[in-house]
Write a protein that holds these residues in place. Structure first.
Motif, PDB file in Angstrom:
ATOM      1  N   ALA A 131       1.014  -1.248   0.419  1.00  0.00           N
ATOM      2  CA  ALA A 131       0.491   0.064   0.239  1.00  0.00           C
ATOM      3  C   ALA A 131       1.325   0.745   0.074  1.00  0.00           C
ATOM      4  O   ALA A 131       2.301   1.284   0.567  1.00  0.00           O
ATOM      5  CB  ALA A 131      -0.848  -0.345   1.047  1.00  0.00           C
ATOM      6  N   PRO A 132       0.870   2.446  -1.345  1.00  0.00           N
ATOM      7  CA  PRO A 132       1.237   3.701  -1.091  1.00  0.00           C
ATOM      8  C   PRO A 132       1.114   4.231   0.337  1.00  0.00           C
ATOM      9  O   PRO A 132       0.416   3.900   1.635  1.00  0.00           O
ATOM     10  CB  PRO A 132       0.482   4.407  -2.238  1.00  0.00           C
ATOM     11  CG  PRO A 132      -0.490   3.667  -2.093  1.00  0.00           C
ATOM     12  CD  PRO A 132      -0.808   2.842  -1.908  1.00  0.00           C
ATOM     13  N   VAL A 133       1.982   5.194   0.675  1.00  0.00           N
ATOM     14  CA  VAL A 133       1.774   5.913   2.156  1.00  0.00           C
ATOM     15  C   VAL A 133       0.491   7.035   1.506  1.00  0.00           C
ATOM     16  O   VAL A 133       0.988   7.043   0.602  1.00  0.00           O
ATOM     17  CB  VAL A 133       3.617   6.417   2.478  1.00  0.00           C
ATOM     18  CG1 VAL A 133       3.587   7.555   3.457  1.00  0.00           C
ATOM     19  CG2 VAL A 133       4.387   5.346   2.444  1.00  0.00           C
ATOM     20  N   PRO A 134      -0.035   7.270   2.418  1.00  0.00           N
ATOM     21  CA  PRO A 134      -1.111   8.414   2.028  1.00  0.00           C
ATOM     22  C   PRO A 134      -0.903   9.344   1.839  1.00  0.00           C
ATOM     23  O   PRO A 134      -0.879   9.811   3.550  1.00  0.00           O
ATOM     24  CB  PRO A 134      -1.991   7.605   3.472  1.00  0.00           C
ATOM     25  CG  PRO A 134      -1.502   7.552   4.431  1.00  0.00           C
ATOM     26  CD  PRO A 134       0.155   6.618   3.750  1.00  0.00           C
ATOM     27  N   MET A 135      -0.024  10.097   1.175  1.00  0.00           N
ATOM     28  CA  MET A 135       0.416  11.451   1.203  1.00  0.00           C
ATOM     29  C   MET A 135      -0.376  12.406   1.685  1.00  0.00           C
ATOM     30  O   MET A 135      -0.830  13.348   2.302  1.00  0.00           O
ATOM     31  CB  MET A 135       0.905  11.992  -0.067  1.00  0.00           C
ATOM     32  CG  MET A 135       1.673  10.724  -0.116  1.00  0.00           C
ATOM     33  SD  MET A 135       3.750  11.236   0.034  1.00  0.00           S
ATOM     34  CE  MET A 135       4.761  12.835   0.233  1.00  0.00           C
ATOM     35  N   ALA A 136      -2.055  12.447   1.351  1.00  0.00           N
ATOM     36  CA  ALA A 136      -3.419  13.224   1.302  1.00  0.00           C
ATOM     37  C   ALA A 136      -3.451  12.710   2.689  1.00  0.00           C
ATOM     38  O   ALA A 136      -4.433  13.863   2.821  1.00  0.00           O
ATOM     39  CB  ALA A 136      -4.191  12.762   0.427  1.00  0.00           C
ATOM     40  N   GLU A 137      -2.880  12.175   3.492  1.00  0.00           N
ATOM     41  CA  GLU A 137      -3.819  11.849   4.766  1.00  0.00           C
ATOM     42  C   GLU A 137      -2.400  12.135   6.144  1.00  0.00           C
ATOM     43  O   GLU A 137      -2.523  12.231   6.829  1.00  0.00           O
ATOM     44  CB  GLU A 137      -3.517  10.378   5.347  1.00  0.00           C
ATOM     45  CG  GLU A 137      -4.627  10.159   4.506  1.00  0.00           C
ATOM     46  CD  GLU A 137      -5.504   9.094   4.565  1.00  0.00           C
ATOM     47  OE1 GLU A 137      -5.336   7.946   5.911  1.00  0.00           O
ATOM     48  OE2 GLU A 137      -6.691   7.895   4.265  1.00  0.00           O
TER      49      GLU A 137
END
Length: 260
Positions: free
Chosen positions: A92-98
């Motif tokens: 899973a990608p690091v959630p940049m938006a969070e």
């Protein structure tokens, strides 16, 4: 403006996390935020997350370098809490938006096979309590501007906790030389740093023992089944969208994250 208290500190840190807005040091406005008070704030922060449905699954260690501890005037690693909401599934990608300004650092990760309670825990005791060892990345994300904080600030902020990911394969600790365990940190395939497990207090088990003894002074024990992030082996590197960051360990395997 109301006076600073533990409750106001937690309110402010939760607001910054929710709104993805960093801010200045709380200690600049509240000199009374000492280390003991900061741990009270950390525990209150955890209590609110648990009340919101999160579950405690372990602890993380910070400032595991002896040199950094001397500079900060402490004699044991910092500790913070891990909850199930911090687990980043493999792939899973690091959630940049969070997040605000996430960084990652490679770590040796323990799963405890039995309860570990201080005081008096030795490195040998600590290692005997470990059931499994994995490679891991911790994603840290300070709620302070430019990652600039005093010691109580970062403790209150749950030691810059955010997410973590571990390798799929687990290795039993028997026979491992964790002090010599080598790690290569790579960004888009290029090696940017190297380290061994000795970077963590000389041996990750020693860091675990020091943390267990420090936690015992607050009436806390490490429970069977808990995950323990033993501390960064290298300096943390910033996560950027689309860039691949990997940590290749000698015997624990490879763990990878991508900015998303």
């Amino acid at each position: 403006m109301s006076v600073w208290t533990v409750e106001r500190t937690v309110d402010e840190l939760i607001r910054r996390e929710r709104e993805r807005s960093d801010g200045g040091r709380i200690t600049d406005e509240w000199p009374g935020l000492d280390l003991d008070t900061a741990y009270r704030a950390q525990d209150e922060l955890l209590a609110r997350k648990v009340a919101a449905g999160e579950r405690v699954i372990g602890v993380k260690l910070g400032l595991t370098s002896a040199a950094k501890q001397r500079r900060m005037g402490i004699d044991a690693p910092l500790t913070g809490w891990l909850t199930d909401a911090m687990v980043l599934p493999a792939g899973a990608p690091v959630p940049m938006a969070e997040t605000i300004h996430p960084r990652v650092e490679p770590e040796i990760v323990f799963t405890l096979g039995r309860r570990l309670a201080g005081p008096g825990v030795t490195a040998e005791d600590a290692l005997a309590a470990v059931a499994e060892v994995r490679a891991g990345f911790e994603v840290i994300d300070s709620r302070y501007r430019d990652f600039s904080f005093a010691l109580p600030d970062v403790v209150a902020d749950n030691a810059s906790s955010c997410r973590f990911v571990v390798s799929a394969g687990a290795v039993p600790p028997d026979g491992l030389d964790l002090a010599a365990e080598a790690c290569r940190l790579m960004i888009d395939g290029e090696v940017v740093d190297t380290a061994t497990g000795a970077a963590v207090q000389g041996h990750p088990a020693r860091a675990l023992a020091l943390a267990a003894n420090a936690l015992s002074r607050r009436g806390i024990a490490l429970e069977a089944g808990w995950t323990v992030l033993t501390g960064g082996l290298t300096d943390a590197v910033f996560v950027e969208p689309g860039r691949t960051i990997s940590a290749e360990f000698a015997t624990l395997g490879t763990v990878t994250v991508v900015g998303g």
